[in-house]
Design a protein around this motif. Sequence first.
Motif, PDB file in Angstrom:
ATOM      1  N   SER A  68      -8.094  12.290   3.489  1.00 46.66           N
ATOM      2  CA  SER A  68      -8.355  10.967   2.905  1.00 46.66           C
ATOM      3  C   SER A  68      -7.586   9.889   3.662  1.00 46.66           C
ATOM      4  CB  SER A  68      -7.992  10.955   1.416  1.00 46.66           C
ATOM      5  OG  SER A  68      -6.643  11.307   1.219  1.00 46.66           O
ATOM      6  N   LEU A  69      -6.387  10.220   4.148  1.00 50.59           N
ATOM      7  CA  LEU A  69      -5.603   9.280   4.949  1.00 50.59           C
ATOM      8  C   LEU A  69      -6.333   8.943   6.249  1.00 50.59           C
ATOM      9  CD1 LEU A  69      -1.766   9.657   5.653  1.00 50.59           C
ATOM     10  CD2 LEU A  69      -3.340   8.833   7.381  1.00 50.59           C
ATOM     11  N   LEU A  70      -6.685   9.975   6.992  1.00 52.80           N
ATOM     12  CA  LEU A  70      -7.360   9.753   8.272  1.00 52.80           C
ATOM     13  C   LEU A  70      -8.737   9.148   8.079  1.00 52.80           C
ATOM     14  CD1 LEU A  70      -6.399  13.078  10.110  1.00 52.80           C
ATOM     15  CD2 LEU A  70      -5.512  10.783  10.565  1.00 52.80           C
ATOM     16  N   GLY A  71      -9.438   9.617   7.049  1.00 55.22           N
ATOM     17  CA  GLY A  71     -10.777   9.094   6.785  1.00 55.22           C
ATOM     18  C   GLY A  71     -10.766   7.606   6.487  1.00 55.22           C
ATOM     19  N   ILE A 127     -12.295   2.072   8.052  1.00 58.32           N
ATOM     20  CA  ILE A 127     -12.103   0.614   8.077  1.00 58.32           C
ATOM     21  C   ILE A 127     -11.860   0.068   9.477  1.00 58.32           C
ATOM     22  CG2 ILE A 127     -11.169   0.674   5.736  1.00 58.32           C
ATOM     23  CD1 ILE A 127      -8.386   0.145   6.948  1.00 58.32           C
ATOM     24  N   TRP A 128     -11.801   0.942  10.484  1.00 53.98           N
ATOM     25  CA  TRP A 128     -11.490   0.481  11.843  1.00 53.98           C
ATOM     26  C   TRP A 128     -12.648   0.798  12.785  1.00 53.98           C
ATOM     27  CZ3 TRP A 128      -6.287   1.866  14.700  1.00 53.98           C
ATOM     28  CH2 TRP A 128      -6.082   0.950  15.728  1.00 53.98           C
ATOM     29  N   PRO A 129     -13.506  -0.179  13.062  1.00 48.46           N
ATOM     30  CA  PRO A 129     -14.680   0.083  13.904  1.00 48.46           C
ATOM     31  C   PRO A 129     -14.351   0.662  15.274  1.00 48.46           C
ATOM     32  CG  PRO A 129     -14.900  -2.030  12.781  1.00 48.46           C
ATOM     33  CD  PRO A 129     -13.514  -1.548  12.512  1.00 48.46           C
ATOM     34  N   ALA A 130     -13.207   0.324  15.845  1.00 48.97           N
ATOM     35  CA  ALA A 130     -12.849   0.857  17.160  1.00 48.97           C
ATOM     36  C   ALA A 130     -12.746   2.374  17.125  1.00 48.97           C
ATOM     37  CB  ALA A 130     -11.534   0.247  17.639  1.00 48.97           C
ATOM     38  N   PHE A 152      -4.518   5.041  -0.031  1.00 47.78           N
ATOM     39  CA  PHE A 152      -3.535   3.970   0.110  1.00 47.78           C
ATOM     40  C   PHE A 152      -2.600   4.217   1.295  1.00 47.78           C
ATOM     41  CE2 PHE A 152      -4.613   2.803  -4.318  1.00 47.78           C
ATOM     42  CZ  PHE A 152      -4.777   1.441  -4.121  1.00 47.78           C
ATOM     43  N   MET A 153      -2.302   5.491   1.568  1.00 46.40           N
ATOM     44  CA  MET A 153      -1.480   5.786   2.732  1.00 46.40           C
ATOM     45  C   MET A 153      -2.240   5.455   4.016  1.00 46.40           C
ATOM     46  SD  MET A 153       1.565   6.724   3.352  1.00 46.40           S
ATOM     47  CE  MET A 153       2.280   6.622   4.977  1.00 46.40           C
ATOM     48  N   GLY A 154      -3.535   5.691   3.998  1.00 40.72           N
ATOM     49  CA  GLY A 154      -4.360   5.313   5.142  1.00 40.72           C
ATOM     50  C   GLY A 154      -4.402   3.811   5.338  1.00 40.72           C
ATOM     51  N   LEU A 155      -4.516   3.069   4.239  1.00 42.01           N
ATOM     52  CA  LEU A 155      -4.499   1.610   4.324  1.00 42.01           C
ATOM     53  C   LEU A 155      -3.159   1.111   4.855  1.00 42.01           C
ATOM     54  CD1 LEU A 155      -6.247   0.699   0.936  1.00 42.01           C
ATOM     55  CD2 LEU A 155      -7.202   0.413   3.230  1.00 42.01           C
ATOM     56  N   PHE A 173       0.825  -1.212   0.000  1.00 43.74           N
ATOM     57  CA  PHE A 173       0.000   0.000   0.000  1.00 43.74           C
ATOM     58  C   PHE A 173       0.861   1.265   0.000  1.00 43.74           C
ATOM     59  CE2 PHE A 173      -3.381  -2.676   2.336  1.00 43.74           C
ATOM     60  CZ  PHE A 173      -3.962  -3.062   1.140  1.00 43.74           C
ATOM     61  N   SER A 174       1.986   1.213   0.703  1.00 44.51           N
ATOM     62  CA  SER A 174       2.847   2.394   0.807  1.00 44.51           C
ATOM     63  C   SER A 174       3.412   2.803  -0.549  1.00 44.51           C
ATOM     64  CB  SER A 174       3.992   2.143   1.792  1.00 44.51           C
ATOM     65  OG  SER A 174       3.520   1.983   3.098  1.00 44.51           O
ATOM     66  N   ILE A 175       3.915   1.827  -1.312  1.00 46.35           N
ATOM     67  CA  ILE A 175       4.514   2.180  -2.605  1.00 46.35           C
ATOM     68  C   ILE A 175       3.465   2.730  -3.560  1.00 46.35           C
ATOM     69  CG2 ILE A 175       4.310  -0.172  -3.537  1.00 46.35           C
ATOM     70  CD1 ILE A 175       7.083   2.457  -4.208  1.00 46.35           C
TER      71      ILE A 175
END
Length: 700
Positions: free
Chosen positions: A249-252, A257-260, A197-200, A169-171
Amino acid sequence: MIKIKGSPLLLGIFLVSLTLRILAITVPINSDEVLWMTRGSTFIQNLLEGDLTGTYRRHHPGVTNMWVIGSSMLANCRLQKHFPSLLGLNQPLDLDACFNQVQFPILFYVLPRLLHGAIASACMVSFYILTKRLLGQSVALCSLSLLLLEPFFLAYQRYLTTDALMADFSILALLLFLLYLRSDRYHRRLLVASGVFMGLATATKVTALFILPAVALWIVLVESGIWRTSFPQRGWKQQLADLRWWGLSLLGTIVLIWPAMWVSPSYVLAQIYKGLLKESARGLLFFLGQITDSPGLLFYPLVLAYRLSPVLQVGFLVFLAILLIPKLRRHQKKMPEVTALALIPLCVLLILSVSDSKIDRYINLFLPVLALLSAVGWLEMMIWVGRGAEALRRRFGKWGINRGVTTAIALFGLQLIVLVPYYPYYLSYYNPLLGGSRAAKHIFMMGQGEGLDLAAKWLNQSPNAKEIKVASWYSSSFAAYFHGQTLPIEKDILPDPQPWTTANRVVLYYNQFQRQLPEPKAIAYFVPQQPLYAARLHDIDYARVYPGPVPLPEDLERIQVPLSVSFGKQVQLLGYDLNTSKLSPGEVLVLTFYWKFLAPISPDMTINISLRDTQGNLQNRSDARPLDGYFFTDKVTSGTVLRDGHKLTVAPGTPANRYRLEVGWYSPSNGQALEVRDAVGNSPGTQAIIGEVEVIRSDT
């Protein structure tokens, strides 16, 4: 000239990548994968039960991994319910029991690895598409040939750990960001896609954020006009406005994707912070032949030297020459782009070097970038070769093959030659030009589970394998392969009897000897003993199978020197094994006693082993407790049989002669000894003569 393009090529990339990731799909199991199987199962279970805060499992945080593993485990559990024997279990389990298994059968790893491999392979296709757009098809093909077959990278791409998807995801995030910076017009979609992708990547492993300083440098260098030939200046106001979209978009993506994060963001952030602090002080590392808490600045340069293939290294060194030599640099049409990429490993390495906790797998974050830079170097070399071999160039022209395709095919072949000898244990790769594993074992901690499958396979050949108890390091990885009962060998030493003291066999791992775990005394107990089997990979015994403290019936049948000597009414000596009956001064005599306990005895009872000459003079003596103190004689139950190893060092200067081998039991606290009883009940003393040993002259 041949042009490779279109859907067939993309499908081919996907299939090659997927095949590499799923060949021998159940071998090996990395020690961390078992933990993520458990976390993924708990993640999806908590989600199904509505416990959203419970979807925080670890500070890594491994969210994408837990989605992949959790959804696959849900499918596994559904299959297991309807087809109980399909996945290696003989009885149906309800959903809760299925999710909460202590040890997952090996077939439970197949679906998660398939899904994980498919996602990673899709990322490789995207990597090719974006690289082609940024640097051209030649670099895209060559970098893909290098990356797909890079042993260390491929090893982690096959594991259900966080390193694979973080790197993938990083690349993609970096390539999209560079394409955005290079665009003449405002392309917010590229920026948002990069942020996603940076968020992932960050949700997979928080260390992905180590690339942010390099991204900040990109913005500074672009706006300073240094790279204006490739990256237009937009002005600081516009750049900062754009970066807001990227950050959102990164934070979003992380929140989405993280329910917590939906219900307890402050709790999640606090736990991540605490977890990172704890991991940064993990300790018990091995480097340059020593146990250390901080390997130092030399660690990552040596990792890059030993863990990367010579093929990738050569290309990267040529790229460094291009970067540092102005004459070579002027020939590169896309020097700003590759220079920007070169900042990634530089910044990440600087950050990693500051931390005390250093692990070789952390370099996975920038390995795709190194493959890109190496591809640039190899293509430049091919130009030099082509200029010096006109005939070769004319032949290429006649065949209609361009330089990029030719180089990519050659690199694929070279990498395949490097990779194949390590199949499927790619993590056992160390640069053969630097001595391979033989040299690396003195430098790095070796092994993360590879070889345990071989040890389990050997033990499974026993006719009574299902009844055998085996204690193992990385016990959950071993248990996936072993048919019998697996006991753990714990890092933390507890006052209670250790589980391995009740095992028929003990499997020790190479890095236990390097790091002296669980403690030096335990390792010292096994070192003199001869293993029954060793799982050997590239000159390293990754896993060794030792006889355990609880002998099997066949072990008792194979006792070298059978005896029947009683010590009081509490202990009986059934016999012993000896490593040799002839030895020189300074050598070690290794004895393995088989004791049968008829009643508990004093907890400080010590076994005395001695050598006496024919006149009864004591020459050598050794005193030690059963199992070197790990066996509790005051808690023993009647009928317990113990396999007990001891060693006696023949002192230098011991005269060459034949000596009586004697053994006895005594209590240091009260000075009392157990009386030796013969077959008719007579007591000849407190020392039993059990054999003879010959001390010979040492060679001079």
